[in-house]
Design a protein around this motif. Structure first.
Motif, PDB file in Angstrom:
ATOM      1  N   VAL A 158       0.842  -1.198   0.000  1.00 22.08           N
ATOM      2  CA  VAL A 158       0.000   0.000   0.000  1.00 22.08           C
ATOM      3  C   VAL A 158       0.873   1.242   0.000  1.00 22.08           C
ATOM      4  CG1 VAL A 158      -1.955  -1.087   1.177  1.00 22.08           C
ATOM      5  CG2 VAL A 158      -0.171   0.036   2.530  1.00 22.08           C
ATOM      6  N   SER A 159       0.302   2.324  -0.489  1.00 20.86           N
ATOM      7  CA  SER A 159       0.929   3.642  -0.394  1.00 20.86           C
ATOM      8  C   SER A 159       0.100   4.475   0.567  1.00 20.86           C
ATOM      9  CB  SER A 159       0.984   4.313  -1.767  1.00 20.86           C
ATOM     10  OG  SER A 159       1.790   3.567  -2.653  1.00 20.86           O
ATOM     11  N   LEU A 160       0.783   5.301   1.367  1.00 22.77           N
ATOM     12  CA  LEU A 160       0.113   6.063   2.411  1.00 22.77           C
ATOM     13  C   LEU A 160       0.450   7.546   2.320  1.00 22.77           C
ATOM     14  CD1 LEU A 160       0.999   3.661   5.377  1.00 22.77           C
ATOM     15  CD2 LEU A 160      -1.150   3.716   4.118  1.00 22.77           C
ATOM     16  N   GLY A 161      -0.558   8.373   2.509  1.00 28.10           N
ATOM     17  CA  GLY A 161      -0.359   9.812   2.627  1.00 28.10           C
ATOM     18  C   GLY A 161      -0.783  10.253   4.013  1.00 28.10           C
ATOM     19  N   ILE A 162       0.004  11.130   4.633  1.00 34.16           N
ATOM     20  CA  ILE A 162      -0.269  11.576   6.000  1.00 34.16           C
ATOM     21  C   ILE A 162      -0.440  13.093   6.019  1.00 34.16           C
ATOM     22  CG2 ILE A 162       0.645  11.752   8.357  1.00 34.16           C
ATOM     23  CD1 ILE A 162       2.290   9.221   7.755  1.00 34.16           C
ATOM     24  N   GLY A 163      -1.479  13.551   6.686  1.00 32.31           N
ATOM     25  CA  GLY A 163      -1.692  14.986   6.876  1.00 32.31           C
ATOM     26  C   GLY A 163      -2.100  15.258   8.312  1.00 32.31           C
ATOM     27  N   THR A 164      -1.566  16.321   8.889  1.00 37.26           N
ATOM     28  CA  THR A 164      -1.845  16.653  10.294  1.00 37.26           C
ATOM     29  C   THR A 164      -2.062  18.152  10.443  1.00 37.26           C
ATOM     30  OG1 THR A 164      -0.410  14.843  11.038  1.00 37.26           O
ATOM     31  CG2 THR A 164      -0.988  16.520  12.669  1.00 37.26           C
ATOM     32  N   ILE A 165      -2.996  18.508  11.301  1.00 40.43           N
ATOM     33  CA  ILE A 165      -3.227  19.924  11.595  1.00 40.43           C
ATOM     34  C   ILE A 165      -3.991  20.044  12.905  1.00 40.43           C
ATOM     35  CG2 ILE A 165      -5.485  20.182  10.488  1.00 40.43           C
ATOM     36  CD1 ILE A 165      -4.476  22.858   9.352  1.00 40.43           C
ATOM     37  N   ILE A 166      -3.859  21.188  13.556  1.00 34.17           N
ATOM     38  CA  ILE A 166      -4.756  21.529  14.658  1.00 34.17           C
ATOM     39  C   ILE A 166      -5.946  22.236  14.017  1.00 34.17           C
ATOM     40  CG2 ILE A 166      -5.081  22.901  16.751  1.00 34.17           C
ATOM     41  CD1 ILE A 166      -2.118  22.527  17.343  1.00 34.17           C
ATOM     42  N   PRO A 167      -7.124  21.641  14.063  1.00 33.70           N
ATOM     43  CA  PRO A 167      -8.274  22.210  13.359  1.00 33.70           C
ATOM     44  C   PRO A 167      -8.601  23.627  13.806  1.00 33.70           C
ATOM     45  CG  PRO A 167      -8.734  19.966  14.021  1.00 33.70           C
ATOM     46  CD  PRO A 167      -7.458  20.359  14.705  1.00 33.70           C
ATOM     47  N   ALA A 179      -4.718  17.989   1.038  1.00 29.25           N
ATOM     48  CA  ALA A 179      -3.272  17.980   1.268  1.00 29.25           C
ATOM     49  C   ALA A 179      -2.763  16.557   1.482  1.00 29.25           C
ATOM     50  CB  ALA A 179      -2.937  18.850   2.478  1.00 29.25           C
ATOM     51  N   THR A 180      -3.553  15.751   2.180  1.00 24.33           N
ATOM     52  CA  THR A 180      -3.167  14.355   2.428  1.00 24.33           C
ATOM     53  C   THR A 180      -3.185  13.552   1.137  1.00 24.33           C
ATOM     54  OG1 THR A 180      -4.172  14.562   4.625  1.00 24.33           O
ATOM     55  CG2 THR A 180      -3.639  12.345   3.880  1.00 24.33           C
ATOM     56  N   ASP A 181      -4.121  13.863   0.264  1.00 24.14           N
ATOM     57  CA  ASP A 181      -4.207  13.186  -1.029  1.00 24.14           C
ATOM     58  C   ASP A 181      -2.968  13.476  -1.876  1.00 24.14           C
ATOM     59  OD1 ASP A 181      -5.877  11.488  -2.695  1.00 24.14           O
ATOM     60  OD2 ASP A 181      -6.085  13.214  -4.012  1.00 24.14           O
ATOM     61  N   VAL A 182      -2.475  14.703  -1.809  1.00 23.96           N
ATOM     62  CA  VAL A 182      -1.244  15.058  -2.522  1.00 23.96           C
ATOM     63  C   VAL A 182      -0.076  14.223  -1.994  1.00 23.96           C
ATOM     64  CG1 VAL A 182       0.439  16.899  -2.933  1.00 23.96           C
ATOM     65  CG2 VAL A 182      -2.006  17.393  -3.095  1.00 23.96           C
ATOM     66  N   ALA A 183      -0.028  14.055  -0.670  1.00 21.16           N
ATOM     67  CA  ALA A 183       1.033  13.241  -0.065  1.00 21.16           C
ATOM     68  C   ALA A 183       0.921  11.780  -0.511  1.00 21.16           C
ATOM     69  CB  ALA A 183       0.960  13.339   1.455  1.00 21.16           C
ATOM     70  N   LEU A 184      -0.304  11.277  -0.621  1.00 17.62           N
ATOM     71  CA  LEU A 184      -0.508   9.903  -1.075  1.00 17.62           C
ATOM     72  C   LEU A 184       0.058   9.700  -2.479  1.00 17.62           C
ATOM     73  CD1 LEU A 184      -1.791   7.060  -1.024  1.00 17.62           C
ATOM     74  CD2 LEU A 184      -3.937   8.121  -1.756  1.00 17.62           C
ATOM     75  N   TYR A 185      -0.240  10.626  -3.372  1.00 17.90           N
ATOM     76  CA  TYR A 185       0.249  10.478  -4.744  1.00 17.90           C
ATOM     77  C   TYR A 185       1.757  10.690  -4.832  1.00 17.90           C
ATOM     78  CZ  TYR A 185      -4.298   9.607  -6.655  1.00 17.90           C
ATOM     79  OH  TYR A 185      -5.498   9.007  -6.951  1.00 17.90           O
ATOM     80  N   ALA A 186       2.309  11.451  -3.898  1.00 12.41           N
ATOM     81  CA  ALA A 186       3.766  11.577  -3.829  1.00 12.41           C
ATOM     82  C   ALA A 186       4.388  10.234  -3.445  1.00 12.41           C
ATOM     83  CB  ALA A 186       4.157  12.651  -2.820  1.00 12.41           C
ATOM     84  N   ALA A 187       3.737   9.512  -2.522  1.00 13.01           N
ATOM     85  CA  ALA A 187       4.228   8.189  -2.128  1.00 13.01           C
ATOM     86  C   ALA A 187       4.206   7.232  -3.315  1.00 13.01           C
ATOM     87  CB  ALA A 187       3.379   7.639  -0.984  1.00 13.01           C
ATOM     88  N   ARG A 192       5.925   3.676  -4.355  1.00  9.02           N
ATOM     89  CA  ARG A 192       4.903   2.898  -3.642  1.00  9.02           C
ATOM     90  C   ARG A 192       5.493   2.135  -2.446  1.00  9.02           C
ATOM     91  NH1 ARG A 192       3.241   3.005  -9.030  1.00  9.02           N
ATOM     92  NH2 ARG A 192       1.028   3.485  -9.327  1.00  9.02           N
ATOM     93  N   ASP A 193       4.608   1.450  -1.711  1.00  9.13           N
ATOM     94  CA  ASP A 193       5.010   0.693  -0.521  1.00  9.13           C
ATOM     95  C   ASP A 193       5.751   1.601   0.466  1.00  9.13           C
ATOM     96  OD1 ASP A 193       5.278  -1.507   1.163  1.00  9.13           O
ATOM     97  OD2 ASP A 193       7.197  -2.105   0.281  1.00  9.13           O
ATOM     98  N   ARG A 194       5.218   2.802   0.671  1.00  8.22           N
ATOM     99  CA  ARG A 194       5.856   3.780   1.542  1.00  8.22           C
ATOM    100  C   ARG A 194       4.829   4.838   1.944  1.00  8.22           C
ATOM    101  NH1 ARG A 194      10.513   6.427  -0.864  1.00  8.22           N
ATOM    102  NH2 ARG A 194      10.019   8.242   0.425  1.00  8.22           N
ATOM    103  N   TYR A 195       5.236   5.739   2.821  1.00 11.74           N
ATOM    104  CA  TYR A 195       4.367   6.857   3.192  1.00 11.74           C
ATOM    105  C   TYR A 195       5.062   8.167   2.864  1.00 11.74           C
ATOM    106  CZ  TYR A 195       7.341   7.645   7.294  1.00 11.74           C
ATOM    107  OH  TYR A 195       8.410   7.917   8.113  1.00 11.74           O
ATOM    108  N   GLU A 196       4.261   9.197   2.667  1.00 13.36           N
ATOM    109  CA  GLU A 196       4.767  10.558   2.524  1.00 13.36           C
ATOM    110  C   GLU A 196       3.891  11.468   3.377  1.00 13.36           C
ATOM    111  OE1 GLU A 196       7.386  11.885   1.016  1.00 13.36           O
ATOM    112  OE2 GLU A 196       8.117   9.974   0.210  1.00 13.36           O
ATOM    113  N   VAL A 197       4.495  12.540   3.879  1.00 18.33           N
ATOM    114  CA  VAL A 197       3.792  13.482   4.751  1.00 18.33           C
ATOM    115  C   VAL A 197       3.499  14.766   3.989  1.00 18.33           C
ATOM    116  CG1 VAL A 197       3.914  14.801   6.899  1.00 18.33           C
ATOM    117  CG2 VAL A 197       4.943  12.512   6.775  1.00 18.33           C
TER     118      VAL A 197
END
Length: 208
Positions: A158-167, A179-187, A192-197
């Protein structure tokens, strides 16, 4: 005669109570079904959207972070074409189970986002905490060694995208998802087989 009438009324009341209970229970079951993905038995997109909005406002008040992890099965179309759709369904079920085991806190949520894509909502979790979850998912899936001949890795990944914020009450939750979707496609672009933030915090705000 009076006692017979009282007995009849009591019997009628009992039947009404039983029927009311059955209707309430049936409505609760229907509501539950409407929020659960039938194939994987995790939450569906409808429930995720509702829960994200709820947690967004809660964490905005408490000034605590929320992390989103988007998870996409690599080369899943090739998997379906090679092994068949029934095998593809079983693969998604195994991954959904893995993801459910990766998050144990009551406030966290796993949902099927659509097709072969899943999403994790991690309440009160910063980027480092989300990375630990992502690493655990990747390592556990590698250890499972689910065969995937058409993949260059020869096993399901799997490929993973990570996004974090204080709402922020004036910030749209959808902007964090974008923003998390952009990170997913970067992975995916990085092999692939990795995560991006996600690099940049969301900036899409409600109109004042």
């Amino acid at each position: 005669m009076t006692q017979q009438l009282q007995g009849s009324f009591k019997s009628l009341e009992n039947r009404i109570d039983e029927r009311t209970f059955e209707l309430v229970k049936a409505n609760q079951e229907l509501q539950l079904i409407s929020y659960v993905d039938g194939l994987t038995q995790v939450a569906n997109r409808r429930y995720f959207d509702r829960y994200l909005e709820q947690e967004w406002h809660r964490l905005a008040r408490e000034k605590k972070p929320v992390s989103i992890v988007l998870c996409d099965v690599d080369f899943f179309k090739k998997y379906n074409d090679y092994y068949g759709h029934q095998a593809g369904d079983r693969c998604l079920q195994r991954i959904a189970y893995l993801l459910s085991k990766a998050v144990q806190r009551p406030a966290d949520l796993v949902a099927r986002y659509g097709g072969e894509e899943f999403v994790l909502l991690l309440s009160d979790t910063d980027t480092s905490g989300a990375i630990l979850v992502a690493q655990n998912i990747l390592e556990t899936l590698r250890e499972m060694r689910i065969p995937h001949v058409p993949s260059d890795k020869q096993q399901v990944s799997v490929s993973l995208g990570i996004g974090t914020i204080i709402p922020d009450a004036q910030l749209l939750p959808e902007s964090l998802l974008a923003a998390t979707d952009v990170a997913l496609y970067a992975a995916k672009a990085q092999g692939r087989d990795r995560y991006e933030v996600a690099d940049n915090p969301p900036t899409h705000r409600l109109n004042p």
